[in-house]
Structure formats: structure tokens, C-alpha cells
Design an enzyme around this catalytic site. Structure first.
Site, PDB file in Angstrom:
ATOM      1  N   LYS A   1       0.850  -1.194   0.000  1.00 11.52           N
ATOM      2  CA  LYS A   1       0.000   0.000   0.000  1.00 11.52           C
ATOM      3  C   LYS A   1       0.879   1.235   0.000  1.00 11.52           C
ATOM      4  O   LYS A   1       1.916   1.264   0.667  1.00 11.52           O
ATOM      5  CB  LYS A   1      -0.915   0.020   1.224  1.00 11.52           C
TER       6      LYS A   1
ATOM      7  N   LYS B   1       0.848   5.841  -0.734  1.00 14.99           N
ATOM      8  CA  LYS B   1       0.083   7.079  -0.808  1.00 14.99           C
ATOM      9  C   LYS B   1       0.119   7.634  -2.230  1.00 14.99           C
ATOM     10  O   LYS B   1       1.166   7.660  -2.885  1.00 14.99           O
ATOM     11  CB  LYS B   1       0.651   8.130   0.139  1.00 14.99           C
TER      12      LYS B   1
ATOM     13  N   ASP C   1      -3.865   4.867  -1.198  1.00 12.72           N
ATOM     14  CA  ASP C   1      -4.434   5.654  -0.106  1.00 12.72           C
ATOM     15  C   ASP C   1      -4.322   7.131  -0.473  1.00 12.72           C
ATOM     16  O   ASP C   1      -3.232   7.625  -0.758  1.00 12.72           O
ATOM     17  CB  ASP C   1      -3.652   5.354   1.178  1.00 12.72           C
TER      18      ASP C   1
ATOM     19  N   ASN D   1      -5.618   9.623   1.664  1.00 12.17           N
ATOM     20  CA  ASN D   1      -5.639  10.427   2.895  1.00 12.17           C
ATOM     21  C   ASN D   1      -6.700  11.524   2.869  1.00 12.17           C
ATOM     22  O   ASN D   1      -6.436  12.675   3.246  1.00 12.17           O
ATOM     23  CB  ASN D   1      -4.270  11.038   3.174  1.00 12.17           C
TER      24      ASN D   1
ATOM     25  N   GLU E   1      -8.311   3.787  -0.742  1.00 13.95           N
ATOM     26  CA  GLU E   1      -8.465   4.113   0.689  1.00 13.95           C
ATOM     27  C   GLU E   1      -8.656   5.613   0.900  1.00 13.95           C
ATOM     28  O   GLU E   1      -7.916   6.423   0.344  1.00 13.95           O
ATOM     29  CB  GLU E   1      -7.233   3.631   1.447  1.00 13.95           C
TER      30      GLU E   1
ATOM     31  N   GLU F   1      -9.676   4.099   9.427  1.00 14.78           N
ATOM     32  CA  GLU F   1      -8.612   4.420  10.375  1.00 14.78           C
ATOM     33  C   GLU F   1      -8.925   5.671  11.180  1.00 14.78           C
ATOM     34  O   GLU F   1      -8.355   5.874  12.261  1.00 14.78           O
ATOM     35  CB  GLU F   1      -7.273   4.596   9.658  1.00 14.78           C
TER      36      GLU F   1
ATOM     37  N   ASP G   1      -8.596   1.569  13.547  1.00 11.54           N
ATOM     38  CA  ASP G   1      -7.320   1.837  14.207  1.00 11.54           C
ATOM     39  C   ASP G   1      -7.527   1.570  15.695  1.00 11.54           C
ATOM     40  O   ASP G   1      -8.427   2.145  16.314  1.00 11.54           O
ATOM     41  CB  ASP G   1      -6.956   3.301  13.944  1.00 11.54           C
TER      42      ASP G   1
ATOM     43  N   HIS H   1      -5.045  -0.967  11.105  1.00  9.76           N
ATOM     44  CA  HIS H   1      -4.266   0.232  10.815  1.00  9.76           C
ATOM     45  C   HIS H   1      -3.205   0.393  11.901  1.00  9.76           C
ATOM     46  O   HIS H   1      -3.536   0.521  13.070  1.00  9.76           O
ATOM     47  CB  HIS H   1      -5.169   1.469  10.764  1.00  9.76           C
TER      48      HIS H   1
ATOM     49  N   GLU I   1      -1.962  -4.488   8.608  1.00 13.03           N
ATOM     50  CA  GLU I   1      -1.050  -3.472   8.086  1.00 13.03           C
ATOM     51  C   GLU I   1       0.304  -3.612   8.766  1.00 13.03           C
ATOM     52  O   GLU I   1       0.402  -3.542   9.993  1.00 13.03           O
ATOM     53  CB  GLU I   1      -1.588  -2.055   8.301  1.00 13.03           C
TER      54      GLU I   1
END
Length: 363
Positions: free
Chosen positions: A166, A168, A197, A199, A223, A249, A272, A299, A319
Site C-alpha cells: 500500500k 500514498k 491511499d 488520505n 483508501e 482508520e 485503528d 491500521h 497493516e
């Protein structure tokens, strides 16, 4: 049978250790791991440990103070995490339990469960009724940009045997994101799943545009494409894509998860442990995921998550992003792409005292 334990005191320490390499995303660079460590000591001589990661040194002192102050009120109470979880959350109902308050409550909850596991001489997952078993990981990469991520992804697959990576995304130009995915694919080969991801960084139209483009590159989850509280937008995005939407998360406590699942905001979930409410909150979250038939990953917090996933009915992936490993005697072991649940009691945390002293923070 578990012995009856009484809380004597809660000790708190903080460290501010470097993250090597730093975590990078489209928003910022996180170069350090500020951790608050709680030790719940009992009159019977058993102590439980846990840590939380408030992301920035700016929040380190406030988080430590909350853990210390809330913990002081537990002295003389029976060590009963589920009972105290409900009581403490009720006591903060007017102030609210999101943010640093939830982080502090989760830290104490995890430390109490660790103490129970140590008292029983059993790993936490056995205390939760599950047999220790290896869990598949996804390697959570720290880099940014095509060249850095391709190199890191190749190393993760070679070193860990990871079956998924994974990373970003969120470059200003869509084509740059697609180039990053292509570079990682070339580095890991066809047999490794690619997860991305954002964010929470996209608008609704842009999330759909990029999601459709990523589908064509065989990406396996998208994500946090939108803000975590945009349940309606996430549900609409799910309807426009075949690419599964992942999130969770940043859900605060099981009620945040319940809201998102009721809205149909995600295909997959990944609470998370620090934000969902520790071990007790995770158990409630796992029940919600099971009721909705939603695969549930983790997470960060690899040590706690490796114990919790075997007791999670819809367990998916662990993760692997180890922020505390350099401070531990025995970081979580990964072999052939599987995280190995240790047989050590509780969460299996054993701190390296020299490392804690070296990176100690004065809070």
C-alpha cells in the site's frame, strides 16, 4: 481461571523517536514517532503495557497528561477492562470522547487487557477466545513518488514476502499517480496486490475520475478518497466504481464505524486500535463488521492488531507499518508474508530500556 486483580497505579512515559525512513504523503512528512506508553500496575504485582501514537510531538504532552490523569482515577478499581471502558466513556459523554480523550482511553484499555493476558500467562488472542494464527500482511510503504515507492515496494516483497503493498497517492496530475502505480507494479510483479491511499484528499468528481483510471491498472482498494465524515459522498462513489472503497482508520469509537456502515460508505474497513477504543472498542467494531459482512483489516499498531485479527470474524489483512519496533526487544516477526502472533503473554510487548531512555521525552 483468571485471578482477581486490583489496579494500584498507572505509570506513564513518553518517547519521541525518529522514524527511519519518515512517513510521506500528499499532505506532509512525519519524521518522528511520538509515543505515549502506559503501564497499569496491580497490587498483585502484574503490570500491563500499551502505547499510542499521537502523530505529532505537539500532542505528546497533552496525551500523556490525559492518560496519567484518567489513570489516577482507576486506583483501587478491579481490573475489568470492559466495565471500565463503558464507565469511562459515559463519564466523558458531555466533554466528548473523540480526539485525544479517545486516544487516552484506548491506551488504558489496551494496557489493562495486556495485564489480564500476563496474569493468565496467555497471548491476548487466546483471552479473546481465538487461537493464535499467522495473519497475512500488507506492506505499508513510507515513500512518495514513483521512483522511491517502486524501490521500497520491491524491497518489501523481497524481505517480507508481502502479498500486497500500500502506498500514498495524490499528485496534482492524475497521470503522475498512474505512473506511480505502473512503477510499483513493475517492481513487484503481477502476483502482488496494489492498494492505494489518498488520505481524504480528493473532491467527489476527482475521486471518481481517479478511481475509474485506477480500476484499469488492477488496483485492489481505494483508501480514504474523501473526508471520513462524507458518508453520502463515499456511498455515491462506491456506486460509481468497481474498485472497493476502504476506510476506517479515522473512525472515532464504534459509533463512528456504525454510522459509516449504516450509510454504505465503504466496501472494506480498517479500524485503528487507538481511535476505535482499544481492545474493547475493537471487539465491538469486529461485531459490526461481521454483521455487515465487511472484511476488516488493521491500521498500524501491529502488535495489538496481530492479536486482535485472529478474533475478528471477517479478518482481512494486517497493516505492517511498525512505528514502535525499534523500541522493542522483539518486534513482530513476519515470515512469507504472514505476521506471526507471538506466544508471549498479553500483547507481547517487551521494551528495550536503553532505547526508551535515549528517546525519552520530558512530559
Amino acid at each position: 481461571m483468571l485471578p482477581s486483580l486490583t489496579i494500584q497505579e498507572v505509570a506513564v512515559r513518553a518517547v519521541d523517536a525518529p522514524l527511519d525512513p519518515p512517513l510521506r504523503n500528499s499532505l506532509n512528512v512525519i519524521p518522528r514517532a511520538p509515543l505515549v506508553i502506559a503501564e497499569v500496575r496491580t497490587r498483585e504485582g502484574v503490570a500491563g503495557h500499551a502505547y499510542v501514537f499521537p502523530y505529532t510531538p505537539v500532542a505528546l504532552g497533552a496525551t500523556a497528561a490525559l492518560v496519567r490523569n484518567i489513570g489516577a482515577g482507576l486506583a483501587g478499581r478491579a481490573l475489568a477492562p470492559a466495565t471500565l471502558w463503558a464507565e469511562l466513556h459515559n463519564s466523558f459523554r458531555i466533554l466528548g470522547t473523540e480526539g485525544l480523550v479517545q486516544i487516552a482511553l484506548s491506551c488504558l484499555d489496551m494496557a489493562m487487557w495486556d495485564a489480564l493476558g500476563r496474569a493468565a500467562g496467555q497471548p491476548l488472542c487466546r483471552l479473546l477466545g481465538a487461537e493464535p494464527r499467522a495473519v497475512p500482511i500488507y506492506a505499508s510503504l513510507r515513500g512518495w513518488g514513483a521512483a522511491m515507492l517502486a524501490e521500497e515496494a520491491g524491497q518489501a516483497v523481497a524481505a517480507l514476502g508481502a502479498g500486497a503493498v500500500k502506498f500514498k497517492l495524490g499528485q496534482p496530475r492524475l497521470e503522475d499517480d498512474l505512473d506511480t502505480v505502473r512503477a510499483v507494479r513493475e517492481a513487484v510483479g503481477p502476483g502482488v496486490d496494489i492498494l492505494v491511499d489518498y488520505n481524504q484528499g480528493l473532491t467527489r468528481p476527482e475521486a471518481e475520475r481517479r478511481g475509474l483510471a485506477l480500476e484499469a491498472l488492477d488496483v485492489r482498494w481505494l483508501e480514504e478518497p474523501l473526508p471520513v465524515d462524507d458518508d453520502a459522498g463515499l456511498a455515491a462513489l462506491r456506486g460509481a466504481l468497481r474498485l472497493p472503497v476502504q476506510g476506517g482508520e479515522n473512525w472515532w469509537a464504534p459509533k463512528g464505524m456504525a454510522r459509516a456502515l449504516a450509510a454504505g460508505a465503504v466496501d472494506l474497513c480498517m479500524p485503528d486500535a487507538m481511535k476505535i477504543g482499544g481492545v474493547t472498542g475493537w471487539q465491538q467494531a469486529a461485531a459490526l463488521a461481521a454483521a455487515h459482512r465487511v472484511p476488516m483489516s488493521s491500521h498500524i499498531f501491529v502488535e495489538a492488531s496481530a492479536q486482535l485479527l485472529p478474533a475478528t470474524p471477517t479478518a482481512h489483512l494486517l497493516e505492517h507499518l511498525d512505528v514502535a519496533g525499534p523500541l522493542l526487544r522483539n518486534p513482530l516477526e513476519v515470515r512469507d508474508g504472514m505476521g506471526l502472533v507471538p506466544e508471549r503473554p498479553g500483547l507481547g510487548l517487551h521494551w528495550e530500556d536503553a532505547a526508551l531512555a535515549r528517546w525519552a521525552a520530558d512530559v
